[in-house]
Design an enzyme around this catalytic site. Sequence first.
Site, PDB file in Angstrom:
ATOM      1  N   TYR A 190      40.071  45.639  41.779  1.00 28.29           N
ATOM      2  CA  TYR A 190      41.164  45.858  40.825  1.00 28.29           C
ATOM      3  C   TYR A 190      40.660  45.704  39.393  1.00 28.29           C
ATOM      4  O   TYR A 190      40.862  46.573  38.537  1.00 28.29           O
ATOM      5  CB  TYR A 190      42.272  44.861  41.139  1.00 28.29           C
ATOM      6  CG  TYR A 190      43.355  44.745  40.113  1.00 28.29           C
ATOM      7  CD1 TYR A 190      44.350  45.714  40.011  1.00 28.29           C
ATOM      8  CD2 TYR A 190      43.423  43.652  39.251  1.00 28.29           C
ATOM      9  CE1 TYR A 190      45.364  45.597  39.075  1.00 28.29           C
ATOM     10  CE2 TYR A 190      44.428  43.524  38.322  1.00 28.29           C
ATOM     11  CZ  TYR A 190      45.396  44.501  38.231  1.00 28.29           C
ATOM     12  OH  TYR A 190      46.401  44.383  37.309  1.00 28.29           O
TER      13      TYR A 190
ATOM     14  N   VAL B 215      51.774  34.194  42.896  1.00 25.32           N
ATOM     15  CA  VAL B 215      51.976  32.766  43.192  1.00 25.32           C
ATOM     16  C   VAL B 215      53.418  32.294  42.944  1.00 25.32           C
ATOM     17  O   VAL B 215      53.957  31.508  43.712  1.00 25.32           O
ATOM     18  CB  VAL B 215      50.946  31.891  42.433  1.00 25.32           C
ATOM     19  CG1 VAL B 215      51.164  31.923  40.922  1.00 25.32           C
ATOM     20  CG2 VAL B 215      50.959  30.466  42.946  1.00 25.32           C
TER      21      VAL B 215
ATOM     22  N   ASP C 299      42.588  27.129  48.243  1.00 24.44           N
ATOM     23  CA  ASP C 299      41.390  26.328  47.935  1.00 24.44           C
ATOM     24  C   ASP C 299      41.746  25.064  47.139  1.00 24.44           C
ATOM     25  O   ASP C 299      41.036  24.696  46.188  1.00 24.44           O
ATOM     26  CB  ASP C 299      40.334  27.190  47.207  1.00 24.44           C
ATOM     27  CG  ASP C 299      39.789  28.300  48.116  1.00 24.44           C
ATOM     28  OD1 ASP C 299      39.783  28.117  49.352  1.00 24.44           O
ATOM     29  OD2 ASP C 299      39.385  29.356  47.592  1.00 24.44           O
TER      30      ASP C 299
ATOM     31  N   ARG D 204      45.865  28.916  35.281  1.00 25.38           N
ATOM     32  CA  ARG D 204      46.409  30.117  34.647  1.00 25.38           C
ATOM     33  C   ARG D 204      47.266  29.695  33.455  1.00 25.38           C
ATOM     34  O   ARG D 204      47.825  28.590  33.449  1.00 25.38           O
ATOM     35  CB  ARG D 204      47.323  30.910  35.619  1.00 25.38           C
ATOM     36  CG  ARG D 204      46.636  31.459  36.852  1.00 25.38           C
ATOM     37  CD  ARG D 204      45.704  32.623  36.513  1.00 25.38           C
ATOM     38  NE  ARG D 204      45.167  33.253  37.717  1.00 25.38           N
ATOM     39  CZ  ARG D 204      44.036  32.884  38.319  1.00 25.38           C
ATOM     40  NH1 ARG D 204      43.314  31.892  37.840  1.00 25.38           N
ATOM     41  NH2 ARG D 204      43.625  33.540  39.393  1.00 25.38           N
TER      42      ARG D 204
ATOM     43  N   ASN E  77      49.483  36.526  33.248  1.00 24.95           N
ATOM     44  CA  ASN E  77      50.463  35.947  34.171  1.00 24.95           C
ATOM     45  C   ASN E  77      51.864  35.832  33.600  1.00 24.95           C
ATOM     46  O   ASN E  77      52.376  34.733  33.361  1.00 24.95           O
ATOM     47  CB  ASN E  77      49.945  34.591  34.691  1.00 24.95           C
ATOM     48  CG  ASN E  77      48.691  34.780  35.536  1.00 24.95           C
ATOM     49  OD1 ASN E  77      47.595  34.960  34.990  1.00 24.95           O
ATOM     50  ND2 ASN E  77      48.847  34.790  36.832  1.00 24.95           N
TER      51      ASN E  77
HETATM   52  C1  UGA Z   1      47.204  38.576  39.329  1.00 24.64           C
HETATM   53  C2  UGA Z   1      46.709  40.001  39.092  1.00 24.64           C
HETATM   54  O1  UGA Z   1      45.497  40.233  39.717  1.00 24.64           O
HETATM   55  C3  UGA Z   1      46.563  40.346  37.657  1.00 24.64           C
HETATM   56  O2  UGA Z   1      46.433  41.702  37.495  1.00 24.64           O
HETATM   57  C4  UGA Z   1      47.727  40.043  36.860  1.00 24.64           C
HETATM   58  O3  UGA Z   1      47.417  40.294  35.487  1.00 24.64           O
HETATM   59  C5  UGA Z   1      48.078  38.608  37.059  1.00 24.64           C
HETATM   60  O4  UGA Z   1      48.285  38.326  38.472  1.00 24.64           O
HETATM   61  C6  UGA Z   1      49.326  38.353  36.299  1.00 24.64           C
HETATM   62  O5  UGA Z   1      50.364  38.066  36.893  1.00 24.64           O
HETATM   63  O6  UGA Z   1      49.238  38.496  35.091  1.00 24.64           O
HETATM   64  P1  UGA Z   1      46.357  36.113  39.713  1.00 24.64           P
HETATM   65  O7  UGA Z   1      46.616  35.277  38.526  1.00 24.64           O
HETATM   66  O8  UGA Z   1      45.166  35.728  40.510  1.00 24.64           O
HETATM   67  O9  UGA Z   1      46.197  37.632  39.213  1.00 24.64           O
HETATM   68  O10 UGA Z   1      47.653  36.174  40.656  1.00 24.64           O
HETATM   69  P2  UGA Z   1      48.445  35.189  41.601  1.00 24.64           P
HETATM   70  O11 UGA Z   1      48.564  35.870  42.919  1.00 24.64           O
HETATM   71  O12 UGA Z   1      49.710  34.836  40.938  1.00 24.64           O
HETATM   72  O13 UGA Z   1      47.513  33.917  41.817  1.00 24.64           O
HETATM   73  C7  UGA Z   1      47.364  32.866  40.880  1.00 24.64           C
HETATM   74  C8  UGA Z   1      46.646  31.710  41.555  1.00 24.64           C
HETATM   75  O14 UGA Z   1      47.508  31.127  42.534  1.00 24.64           O
HETATM   76  C9  UGA Z   1      45.359  32.076  42.309  1.00 24.64           C
HETATM   77  O15 UGA Z   1      44.430  31.041  42.115  1.00 24.64           O
HETATM   78  C10 UGA Z   1      45.799  32.099  43.754  1.00 24.64           C
HETATM   79  O16 UGA Z   1      44.746  31.838  44.650  1.00 24.64           O
HETATM   80  C11 UGA Z   1      46.830  30.968  43.773  1.00 24.64           C
HETATM   81  N1  UGA Z   1      47.878  30.998  44.841  1.00 24.64           N
HETATM   82  C12 UGA Z   1      48.567  32.129  45.123  1.00 24.64           C
HETATM   83  C13 UGA Z   1      48.198  29.809  45.510  1.00 24.64           C
HETATM   84  O17 UGA Z   1      47.584  28.741  45.274  1.00 24.64           O
HETATM   85  N2  UGA Z   1      49.201  29.800  46.437  1.00 24.64           N
HETATM   86  C14 UGA Z   1      49.901  30.910  46.737  1.00 24.64           C
HETATM   87  O18 UGA Z   1      50.809  30.822  47.616  1.00 24.64           O
HETATM   88  C15 UGA Z   1      49.588  32.113  46.066  1.00 24.64           C
END
Ligand code: UGA
Length: 366
Positions: free
Chosen positions: A167, A216, A234, A240, A196
């Site tokens: 992505y 998340v 993990d 974030r 985020n």
């Molecule tokens: C995502 C997208 O990849 C980006 O394009 C986007 O810009 C970004 O969200 C955003 O919302 O701006 P990410 O921040 O990794 O990136 O998205 P999440 O799925 O919200 O994950 C955030 C963190 O929470 C990660 O470390 C993930 O591993 C963790 N997580 C997720 C948990 O600990 N528990 C959960 O149930 C879900």
Amino acid sequence: MSHSTLKSLTILGCGGFIGSHLLKRILDTTDWHVYGIDIQCSKITELLDHPKFTFVELNVYDNERVREYVKKSDAVVSLVALCNPSLYNTIPLAVIEANYLRPYDLVKMCAEMDKWLIHYSTSEIYGRTIGSFLPEEHRGGDPSQYVIQEDTTPMLLGPIGAQRWTYACAKQLLERTMYAYKFEKGLRYSVVRPFNFIGPRMDFIPGVDGEGVPRVLACFMEALLYRRPLQLVDGGKNQRCFTYIEDAVDATMRILHNPEASTGQAFNVGNPKNEVSMKELAELMIELYKETRPDMSGCEFETRSVSSNDFYGEGYEDSDRRMPDIQKARTLLGWEPKTSLRDALKVTIQWYVDRYGKATACREAS
Ligand code: UGA
């Protein structure tokens, strides 16, 4: 002060989370005519009859039809993406197609027609921080290891087998394409790199109005609504900076009102004051959920660590930290995010409770 001469614009993906908020703000505060293209409109039903809005129920990849609306518009806002990390290592070809191949046509179209393109990219194009490659004891002290600046910070993605980065790579290549079109053909474009965004209407609750694993915030809301453990991928150590959607929309409005300052620029749109680890986020959401629902105040909500392999499958890797430098948006746009994480979560949690409380109540803790 507005320097904009906009009269009309096309929004691709106007029916999604960001589109719904941006559209409302544009219709509330300007006299621009908006052509909104999407296949879904459930998040914008209250705006469908607005005299300055034309909803076009159309596949955003139907280039010939899209071209008609681009032609009528002074600017194009592109919000279309597959931007949910659970998809990156499970349907990577669709991710590359939706985030690079298809939007490439739009970039070309805007260049040919000399239309200003405001494109939503991602904070994920930066990948991992420099600090994350250092031994644990040397990490974090020096801000240059983790503060992300638009025009100077290197972009560090993992190996090809770590498909999480399909992505980021697709989005980054699209940004490079826009840059090249500017360089060779004079394309006028501006890029938003979201950090985020959260708020009402974000994502979905699996089994109620969507399927799969959302981001998340919705994952934690699902756990709270069903009284299940909140899963920390993990251990929930990654961080974030969550940004309230109204602050984010404010940044986009400032871009639209200031074409001279924003053309040819990419902007970090994030709130550095709202940095939190996923473990801290879970704890804060449990506290605020109990405040929102006093009937739950006596309930125990647990968090549980889960490996990323079990949660997302093979090929997932994470961004460890995304701390935006927002000086450019401050200087060129006069933008400053105002909403604290606590306030943003309060409004958002209340919205989820109102929207999904009844739908999930009968299946709680099942
Ligand atoms: C995502 C997208 O990849 C980006 O394009 C986007 O810009 C970004 O969200 C955003 O919302 O701006 P990410 O921040 O990794 O990136 O998205 P999440 O799925 O919200 O994950 C955030 C963190 O929470 C990660 O470390 C993930 O591993 C963790 N997580 C997720 C948990 O600990 N528990 C959960 O149930 C879900």
